[in-house]
Design an enzyme around this catalytic site. Structure first.
Site, PDB file in Angstrom:
ATOM      1  N   TYR A 132       0.831  -1.217   0.000  1.00 59.05           N
ATOM      2  CA  TYR A 132       0.000   0.000   0.000  1.00 59.05           C
ATOM      3  C   TYR A 132       0.869   1.274   0.000  1.00 59.05           C
ATOM      4  CZ  TYR A 132      -3.214   3.468   2.096  1.00 59.05           C
ATOM      5  OH  TYR A 132      -3.938   4.592   2.385  1.00 59.05           O
ATOM      6  N   ILE A 133       1.639   1.469   1.048  1.00 57.73           N
ATOM      7  CA  ILE A 133       2.405   2.726   1.127  1.00 57.73           C
ATOM      8  C   ILE A 133       3.581   2.677   0.144  1.00 57.73           C
ATOM      9  CG2 ILE A 133       3.602   4.321   2.680  1.00 57.73           C
ATOM     10  CD1 ILE A 133       2.136   2.869   5.025  1.00 57.73           C
ATOM     11  N   SER A 167       3.618 -11.289  -0.241  1.00 57.65           N
ATOM     12  CA  SER A 167       2.837 -11.965   0.807  1.00 57.65           C
ATOM     13  C   SER A 167       1.586 -11.166   1.141  1.00 57.65           C
ATOM     14  CB  SER A 167       3.687 -12.160   2.070  1.00 57.65           C
ATOM     15  OG  SER A 167       4.147 -10.913   2.549  1.00 57.65           O
ATOM     16  N   ALA A 220       0.485  -8.410  -1.175  1.00 53.53           N
ATOM     17  CA  ALA A 220       0.348  -7.450  -2.275  1.00 53.53           C
ATOM     18  C   ALA A 220       0.164  -8.222  -3.565  1.00 53.53           C
ATOM     19  CB  ALA A 220       1.591  -6.573  -2.363  1.00 53.53           C
ATOM     20  N   SER A 236       6.175   3.228  13.244  1.00 57.33           N
ATOM     21  CA  SER A 236       4.740   3.433  13.466  1.00 57.33           C
ATOM     22  C   SER A 236       4.514   4.151  14.789  1.00 57.33           C
ATOM     23  CB  SER A 236       4.084   2.055  13.510  1.00 57.33           C
ATOM     24  OG  SER A 236       2.772   2.149  13.991  1.00 57.33           O
ATOM     25  N   TYR A 250       3.116  -6.918  17.101  1.00 61.23           N
ATOM     26  CA  TYR A 250       3.439  -6.078  15.937  1.00 61.23           C
ATOM     27  C   TYR A 250       4.173  -4.805  16.400  1.00 61.23           C
ATOM     28  CZ  TYR A 250       2.938  -2.458  12.447  1.00 61.23           C
ATOM     29  OH  TYR A 250       3.222  -1.413  11.590  1.00 61.23           O
ATOM     30  N   LYS A 285       8.217  -3.502  15.836  1.00 60.31           N
ATOM     31  CA  LYS A 285       8.654  -2.205  15.296  1.00 60.31           C
ATOM     32  C   LYS A 285       9.605  -1.512  16.277  1.00 60.31           C
ATOM     33  CE  LYS A 285       6.715  -2.067  11.333  1.00 60.31           C
ATOM     34  NZ  LYS A 285       7.480  -1.951  10.086  1.00 60.31           N
ATOM     35  N   ASN A 294      -1.913   7.229  11.153  1.00 58.56           N
ATOM     36  CA  ASN A 294      -2.871   6.297  10.523  1.00 58.56           C
ATOM     37  C   ASN A 294      -2.986   6.573   9.025  1.00 58.56           C
ATOM     38  OD1 ASN A 294      -3.499   6.184  13.463  1.00 58.56           O
ATOM     39  ND2 ASN A 294      -5.073   4.756  12.763  1.00 58.56           N
ATOM     40  N   ASN A 350      -8.714  -2.309   9.620  1.00 55.92           N
ATOM     41  CA  ASN A 350      -8.628  -0.867   9.884  1.00 55.92           C
ATOM     42  C   ASN A 350      -9.917  -0.148   9.518  1.00 55.92           C
ATOM     43  OD1 ASN A 350      -5.416  -1.491   8.870  1.00 55.92           O
ATOM     44  ND2 ASN A 350      -5.791  -0.566  10.863  1.00 55.92           N
ATOM     45  N   LEU A 351     -10.115   0.978  10.172  1.00 58.59           N
ATOM     46  CA  LEU A 351     -11.393   1.679  10.075  1.00 58.59           C
ATOM     47  C   LEU A 351     -11.750   2.114   8.653  1.00 58.59           C
ATOM     48  CD1 LEU A 351     -13.799   2.981  11.547  1.00 58.59           C
ATOM     49  CD2 LEU A 351     -12.414   5.054  11.767  1.00 58.59           C
TER      50      LEU A 351
HETATM   51  P1  NAD Z   1       1.525  -3.646   3.063  1.00 59.68           P
HETATM   52  O1  NAD Z   1       1.296  -4.976   3.668  1.00 59.68           O
HETATM   53  O2  NAD Z   1       0.572  -3.158   2.047  1.00 59.68           O
HETATM   54  O3  NAD Z   1       3.001  -3.588   2.433  1.00 59.68           O
HETATM   55  C1  NAD Z   1       4.065  -4.357   2.916  1.00 59.68           C
HETATM   56  C2  NAD Z   1       4.693  -5.045   1.718  1.00 59.68           C
HETATM   57  O4  NAD Z   1       5.808  -5.810   2.158  1.00 59.68           O
HETATM   58  C3  NAD Z   1       3.732  -6.017   1.031  1.00 59.68           C
HETATM   59  O5  NAD Z   1       3.753  -5.751  -0.347  1.00 59.68           O
HETATM   60  C4  NAD Z   1       4.293  -7.394   1.343  1.00 59.68           C
HETATM   61  O6  NAD Z   1       4.046  -8.316   0.297  1.00 59.68           O
HETATM   62  C5  NAD Z   1       5.766  -7.078   1.516  1.00 59.68           C
HETATM   63  N1  NAD Z   1       6.515  -7.978   2.396  1.00 59.68           N
HETATM   64  C6  NAD Z   1       6.178  -8.388   3.640  1.00 59.68           C
HETATM   65  N2  NAD Z   1       7.156  -9.156   4.158  1.00 59.68           N
HETATM   66  C7  NAD Z   1       8.141  -9.222   3.226  1.00 59.68           C
HETATM   67  C8  NAD Z   1       9.410  -9.833   3.173  1.00 59.68           C
HETATM   68  N3  NAD Z   1       9.878 -10.567   4.197  1.00 59.68           N
HETATM   69  N4  NAD Z   1      10.164  -9.691   2.060  1.00 59.68           N
HETATM   70  C9  NAD Z   1       9.699  -8.961   1.011  1.00 59.68           C
HETATM   71  N5  NAD Z   1       8.511  -8.359   1.007  1.00 59.68           N
HETATM   72  C10 NAD Z   1       7.737  -8.469   2.101  1.00 59.68           C
HETATM   73  O7  NAD Z   1       1.648  -2.606   4.258  1.00 59.68           O
HETATM   74  P2  NAD Z   1       1.733  -1.013   4.217  1.00 59.68           P
HETATM   75  O8  NAD Z   1       0.497  -0.488   4.845  1.00 59.68           O
HETATM   76  O9  NAD Z   1       2.140  -0.532   2.886  1.00 59.68           O
HETATM   77  O10 NAD Z   1       2.894  -0.794   5.276  1.00 59.68           O
HETATM   78  C11 NAD Z   1       4.234  -0.646   4.876  1.00 59.68           C
HETATM   79  C12 NAD Z   1       5.099  -0.556   6.109  1.00 59.68           C
HETATM   80  O11 NAD Z   1       4.666   0.516   6.913  1.00 59.68           O
HETATM   81  C13 NAD Z   1       5.045  -1.807   6.987  1.00 59.68           C
HETATM   82  O12 NAD Z   1       6.338  -2.040   7.501  1.00 59.68           O
HETATM   83  C14 NAD Z   1       4.097  -1.407   8.090  1.00 59.68           C
HETATM   84  O13 NAD Z   1       4.361  -2.097   9.284  1.00 59.68           O
HETATM   85  C15 NAD Z   1       4.401   0.072   8.236  1.00 59.68           C
HETATM   86  N6  NAD Z   1       3.287   0.836   8.779  1.00 59.68           N
HETATM   87  C16 NAD Z   1       2.053   0.710   8.214  1.00 59.68           C
HETATM   88  C17 NAD Z   1       0.980   1.403   8.759  1.00 59.68           C
HETATM   89  C18 NAD Z   1      -0.407   1.231   8.211  1.00 59.68           C
HETATM   90  O14 NAD Z   1      -1.366   1.429   8.949  1.00 59.68           O
HETATM   91  N7  NAD Z   1      -0.579   0.892   6.936  1.00 59.68           N
HETATM   92  C19 NAD Z   1       1.187   2.264   9.858  1.00 59.68           C
HETATM   93  C20 NAD Z   1       2.467   2.387  10.381  1.00 59.68           C
HETATM   94  C21 NAD Z   1       3.518   1.661   9.826  1.00 59.68           C
HETATM   95  C1  WQD Z   2      -8.893   3.431  14.163  1.00 62.83           C
HETATM   96  C2  WQD Z   2     -10.078   3.725  15.087  1.00 62.83           C
HETATM   97  C3  WQD Z   2     -10.772   1.828  16.406  1.00 62.83           C
HETATM   98  C4  WQD Z   2     -12.087  -0.608  13.014  1.00 62.83           C
HETATM   99  C5  WQD Z   2      -3.697   0.452  13.637  1.00 62.83           C
HETATM  100  C6  WQD Z   2      -2.492  -0.171  14.268  1.00 62.83           C
HETATM  101  C7  WQD Z   2      -1.329   0.760  14.194  1.00 62.83           C
HETATM  102  C8  WQD Z   2      -1.098   1.279  12.774  1.00 62.83           C
HETATM  103  C9  WQD Z   2      -2.346   1.796  12.144  1.00 62.83           C
HETATM  104  C10 WQD Z   2       0.573  -0.009  11.665  1.00 62.83           C
HETATM  105  C11 WQD Z   2      -9.941   3.109  16.472  1.00 62.83           C
HETATM  106  C12 WQD Z   2     -11.858   2.224  15.439  1.00 62.83           C
HETATM  107  C13 WQD Z   2     -11.599   0.407  13.799  1.00 62.83           C
HETATM  108  C14 WQD Z   2     -13.474  -0.920  13.102  1.00 62.83           C
HETATM  109  C15 WQD Z   2     -13.748   0.825  14.728  1.00 62.83           C
HETATM  110  N1  WQD Z   2      -0.642   0.253  11.885  1.00 62.83           N
HETATM  111  N2  WQD Z   2     -12.404   1.110  14.634  1.00 62.83           N
HETATM  112  N3  WQD Z   2     -14.238  -0.185  13.951  1.00 62.83           N
HETATM  113  O1  WQD Z   2      -5.983   0.855  15.754  1.00 62.83           O
HETATM  114  O2  WQD Z   2      -5.440   3.312  15.412  1.00 62.83           O
HETATM  115  O3  WQD Z   2      -4.021   1.619  14.383  1.00 62.83           O
HETATM  116  O4  WQD Z   2      -3.400   0.824  12.280  1.00 62.83           O
HETATM  117  O5  WQD Z   2       1.544   0.402  12.216  1.00 62.83           O
HETATM  118  O6  WQD Z   2      -0.240   0.050  14.671  1.00 62.83           O
HETATM  119  O7  WQD Z   2      -2.795  -0.478  15.616  1.00 62.83           O
HETATM  120  O8  WQD Z   2      -6.258   1.949  13.479  1.00 62.83           O
HETATM  121  O9  WQD Z   2      -7.953   1.885  11.706  1.00 62.83           O
HETATM  122  O10 WQD Z   2      -7.736  -0.105  13.264  1.00 62.83           O
HETATM  123  O11 WQD Z   2      -8.663   2.029  14.140  1.00 62.83           O
HETATM  124  O12 WQD Z   2     -14.488   1.448  15.477  1.00 62.83           O
HETATM  125  O13 WQD Z   2     -13.968  -1.853  12.434  1.00 62.83           O
HETATM  126  O14 WQD Z   2     -11.259   3.111  14.527  1.00 62.83           O
HETATM  127  O15 WQD Z   2     -11.311   1.426  17.632  1.00 62.83           O
HETATM  128  O16 WQD Z   2     -10.528   4.005  17.380  1.00 62.83           O
HETATM  129  P1  WQD Z   2      -5.481   1.926  14.889  1.00 62.83           P
HETATM  130  P2  WQD Z   2      -7.655   1.377  13.065  1.00 62.83           P
END
Ligand code: NAD
Ligand code: WQD
Length: 338
Positions: free
Chosen positions: A11-12, A34, A36, A124, A149, A153, A179, A199-200
């Site tokens: 995603y990101i 895994s 994507a 995160s 998780y 991190k 978020n 996620n929400l």
């Molecule tokens: P995502 O799952 O969409 O992207 C992660 C990518 O990494 C995927 O394409 C997956 O196939 C790949 N991957 C996983 N393990 C791998 C490995 N061992 N080798 C090669 N590829 C691998 O997630 P995202 O939302 O894009 O998040 C990207 C990063 O940002 C992650 O490290 C995540 O923990 C961090 N992050 C995400 C969020 C969020 O809410 N989306 C918030 C904070 C931090």
């Molecule tokens: C947001 C708000 C829920 C789903 C998570 C990870 C965090 C980071 C981002 C990677 C909260 C509420 C949610 C639903 C709801 N990821 N909610 N109904 O929990 O802040 O963060 O994603 O690093 O580590 O913990 O995000 O989108 O799950 O929730 O009411 O079906 O929405 O309680 O208040 P969160 P979220």
């Protein structure tokens, strides 16, 4: 010269790869798919008019990394690859430590071997655990993560900090995302969760399109303005720009930095539902459910360090985030699998 993006099909990662290609950078992606689909990178190539070099493989595969560093003139690494589901991390903690911690260690070792000294790591806001105060700044305590998780991190950050002390030529930037939500303006790339979203925003979006019946609002008895959880939602394109800014603003001598990427504003679950209903022009069914274990009441960032060090600020509003999420959802009701 090229930038290695691990997890670049995700995603990101995909949004950041697009931003890099659009400004003329060469990009090498390594992703094990895994969580994507290759289609995300096909769409990135379509939007950018050129494709990244793509290698389907795992960051824990050190011989693969060695080959990539030998073949390409890589100057910087952005390390997105990792697992990110809080609930899955509780049932499968070893998978999370293996992937998120050992993957980072493997990558660092190969960067050192190749003499590549610039790393941006996806951290995160979860490293702050239960916030000691809001807004959260980078001086806040990072103890007390509430799930494996988050701990993975935090461990990776600690390893990176120790490593940078021993290897002063390295510049390591941990970007602590709040978020992430939204999608590219075109609606061609966006978030494509597998199965039922955790996620929400993807959940609301799938209720609005009719794929899911009803959103459970996890608790309306928090000490917040309307009783529901408050978070700092940030547009994924702002995050992508944050990575470019971190690449462009590196200290001369190596350093370890941890920097928040958020907007500095919190919105509640009910406010998100309201914004979605306005954008989609339809009701979003929801019911109040018990609190989700491990959730915190409220969390938002102080993003001023990112502005001071990187010259970066989020520019997208909540309405932009919801508009772009809905546009992506409408154009891709089955995600990339259609
Ligand atoms: P995502 O799952 O969409 O992207 C992660 C990518 O990494 C995927 O394409 C997956 O196939 C790949 N991957 C996983 N393990 C791998 C490995 N061992 N080798 C090669 N590829 C691998 O997630 P995202 O939302 O894009 O998040 C990207 C990063 O940002 C992650 O490290 C995540 O923990 C961090 N992050 C995400 C969020 C969020 O809410 N989306 C918030 C904070 C931090
Ligand atoms: C947001 C708000 C829920 C789903 C998570 C990870 C965090 C980071 C981002 C990677 C909260 C509420 C949610 C639903 C709801 N990821 N909610 N109904 O929990 O802040 O963060 O994603 O690093 O580590 O913990 O995000 O989108 O799950 O929730 O009411 O079906 O929405 O309680 O208040 P969160 P979220």
């Amino acid at each position: 010269m090229a930038i290695l993006v691990t997890g670049g099909a995700g995603y990101i990662g995909s949004h950041t790869v697009l931003a890099l290609l659009e400004r003329g950078d060469e990009v090498v992606v390594v992703d094990n798919l895994s969580n994507a689909s290759r289609e995300s990178l096909n769409r990135v190539a379509e939007l950018a008019g050129k494709a990244p070099v793509t290698c389907i493989g795992d960051v824990r595969d050190t011989s693969l990394l060695r080959t990539l560093f030998a073949r390409h003139d890589i100057t910087d690494v952005i390390h997105f690859a990792g697992l990110k589901s809080v609930s899955e991390s509780i049932s499968q903690p070893l998978a999370y430590y293996e992937n998120n911690v050992l993957g980072t260690v493997a990558l660092l070792g190969e960067m050192q071997h190749a003499g590549v000294h610039s790393l941006i790591f996806s951290s995160s806001a979860t490293v702050y655990g239960t916030p000691e105060k809001v807004p959260l700044d980078e001086q806040c305590l990072t103890a007390g993560t509430t799930n494996p998780y988050g701990t993975s991190k935090l461990m990776a950050e600690q390893i990176l900090r120790d490593f940078s002390r021993a290897q002063p030529r390295f510049t390591i930037t941990c970007l602590r995302y709040f978020n992430p939500v939204g999608a590219h303006r075109s609606g061609k790339i966006g978030e494509d969760p597998r199965g039922i979203p955790n996620n929400l925003v993807p959940y609301i979006s799938q209720v609005a399109i009719g794929k899911l019946d009803c959103l459970s609002v996890y608790g309306n008895d928090y000490p917040t303005r309307d009783g529901t959880g408050v978070r700092d939602y940030i547009h994924v394109m702002d995050l992508a720009c944050g990575h470019l800014a971190a690449l462009d603003h590196q200290p001369e001598d190596g350093a370890f930095r941890a920097i928040n990427l958020g907007t500095g504003t919190g919105y509640s679950v009910l406010e998100l539902i309201g914004a979605f209903e306005k954008e989609a022009g339809r009701k979003v069914n929801y019911r109040i459910a018990p609190r989700r274990p491990g959730d915190i009441a409220e969390c938002w960032s102080d993003p001023s360090l990112a502005h001071r060090l990187l010259g970066w600020r989020a520019t997208h509003s909540l309405d932009d985030m919801i508009r772009d999420t809905w546009n992506w959802q409408k154009k891709n009701p089955q995600g990339y699998q259609a």
